[in-house]
Enzyme design. Structure first.
Site, mmCIF file in Angstrom:
data_model
loop_
_atom_site.group_PDB
_atom_site.id
_atom_site.type_symbol
_atom_site.label_atom_id
_atom_site.label_comp_id
_atom_site.label_asym_id
_atom_site.label_seq_id
_atom_site.Cartn_x
_atom_site.Cartn_y
_atom_site.Cartn_z
ATOM 1 N N ASP A 7 49.766 45.797 148.211
ATOM 2 C CA ASP A 7 50.124 44.994 149.435
ATOM 3 C C ASP A 7 51.557 45.562 150.105
ATOM 4 O OD1 ASP A 7 51.903 43.647 148.157
ATOM 5 O OD2 ASP A 7 51.126 41.804 148.205
ATOM 6 N N CYS A 64 51.658 44.570 143.904
ATOM 7 C CA CYS A 64 52.124 43.486 144.889
ATOM 8 C C CYS A 64 53.464 43.057 144.383
ATOM 9 C CB CYS A 64 50.891 42.092 144.830
ATOM 10 S SG CYS A 64 50.850 41.300 143.630
ATOM 11 N N THR A 66 54.702 40.557 142.642
ATOM 12 C CA THR A 66 54.884 40.447 141.287
ATOM 13 C C THR A 66 53.814 40.890 140.505
ATOM 14 O OG1 THR A 66 53.412 38.309 141.409
ATOM 15 C CG2 THR A 66 55.625 37.767 142.031
ATOM 16 N N ILE A 68 50.977 39.455 140.112
ATOM 17 C CA ILE A 68 50.005 38.663 139.459
ATOM 18 C C ILE A 68 48.722 38.520 140.369
ATOM 19 C CG2 ILE A 68 49.856 36.147 139.177
ATOM 20 C CD1 ILE A 68 52.949 36.316 138.619
ATOM 21 N N HIS A 97 44.130 48.360 122.902
ATOM 22 C CA HIS A 97 43.380 47.284 122.548
ATOM 23 C C HIS A 97 42.360 46.946 123.403
ATOM 24 C CE1 HIS A 97 46.604 45.984 119.271
ATOM 25 N NE2 HIS A 97 46.526 47.259 119.643
ATOM 26 N N ARG A 108 58.474 43.663 143.193
ATOM 27 C CA ARG A 108 59.914 42.942 143.129
ATOM 28 C C ARG A 108 60.424 42.589 141.849
ATOM 29 N NH1 ARG A 108 57.341 39.537 147.969
ATOM 30 N NH2 ARG A 108 57.377 41.148 149.729
ATOM 31 N N HIS A 133 38.422 45.858 118.492
ATOM 32 C CA HIS A 133 38.791 45.889 120.083
ATOM 33 C C HIS A 133 37.511 45.969 120.824
ATOM 34 C CE1 HIS A 133 42.813 46.092 118.589
ATOM 35 N NE2 HIS A 133 42.744 47.227 118.083
ATOM 36 N N ARG A 136 35.843 42.826 121.063
ATOM 37 C CA ARG A 136 36.566 41.784 121.829
ATOM 38 C C ARG A 136 36.319 41.990 123.484
ATOM 39 N NH1 ARG A 136 41.628 42.305 118.133
ATOM 40 N NH2 ARG A 136 40.621 41.007 116.418
#
Length: 142
Positions: A7, A64, A66, A68, A97, A108, A133, A136
């Site tokens: 973004d 982006c 962060t 997140i 893993h 940022r 692994h 999982r």
């Protein structure tokens, strides 16, 4: 081929990563965005995720502000394992893993020098294929 998406908060860092990919002759497809003008990150997460789902691209990098939001959006897609990494240890571990297929970065949060090292680690670390692994990953996919 590597799928790239960002973004407006990740645009400048994406340009640095493009330089790295071109220097290393690593093929990539840039799904945007193409400026610092405000856009909605889920759109770009979806395009990169779709490129991986269809096999058009093997791995992806999403950026982006962060890392997140764009990683949350990508992880809503079946078969996508996007990992937000802020250091090389995390990039190595998530490939070994978790067999992560998308690296998420915060434009940022992480400077360009470190970001390129994280990208290099992510792209050059193989999944360990250890039974624990894979078990999982299978549980995640269920």
């Amino acid at each position: 081929m590597i799928a790239l998406g960002c973004d407006h908060g990740g645009y400048e860092l994406k340009q640095e990563i493009i330089k790295y990919l071109e220097e290393k002759n690593i093929p990539y497809k840039d799904f945007g965005c193409h400026s610092t003008e405000a856009v909605d990150y889920p759109i770009y997460a979806r395009m990169v995720g779709k490129a991986i789902q269809t096999g058009e691209c093997e791995k992806g990098i999403l950026i982006c502000g962060t890392g997140i939001g764009i990683s949350i959006a990508a992880n809503k897609m079946k078969g996508i394992r996007a990992a937000l990494c802020t250091d090389c240890f995390c990039a190595e571990a998530t490939r070994e893993h978790n067999d992560a297929n998308i690296l998420a970065l915060g434009g940022r949060v992480v400077g360009p020098g470190l970001a390129v090292k994280i990208v290099d680690t992510f792209l050059n670390t193989e999944f360990s294929h250890a039974e624990r692994h894979q078990k999982r990953i299978d549980l995640i996919e269920e």
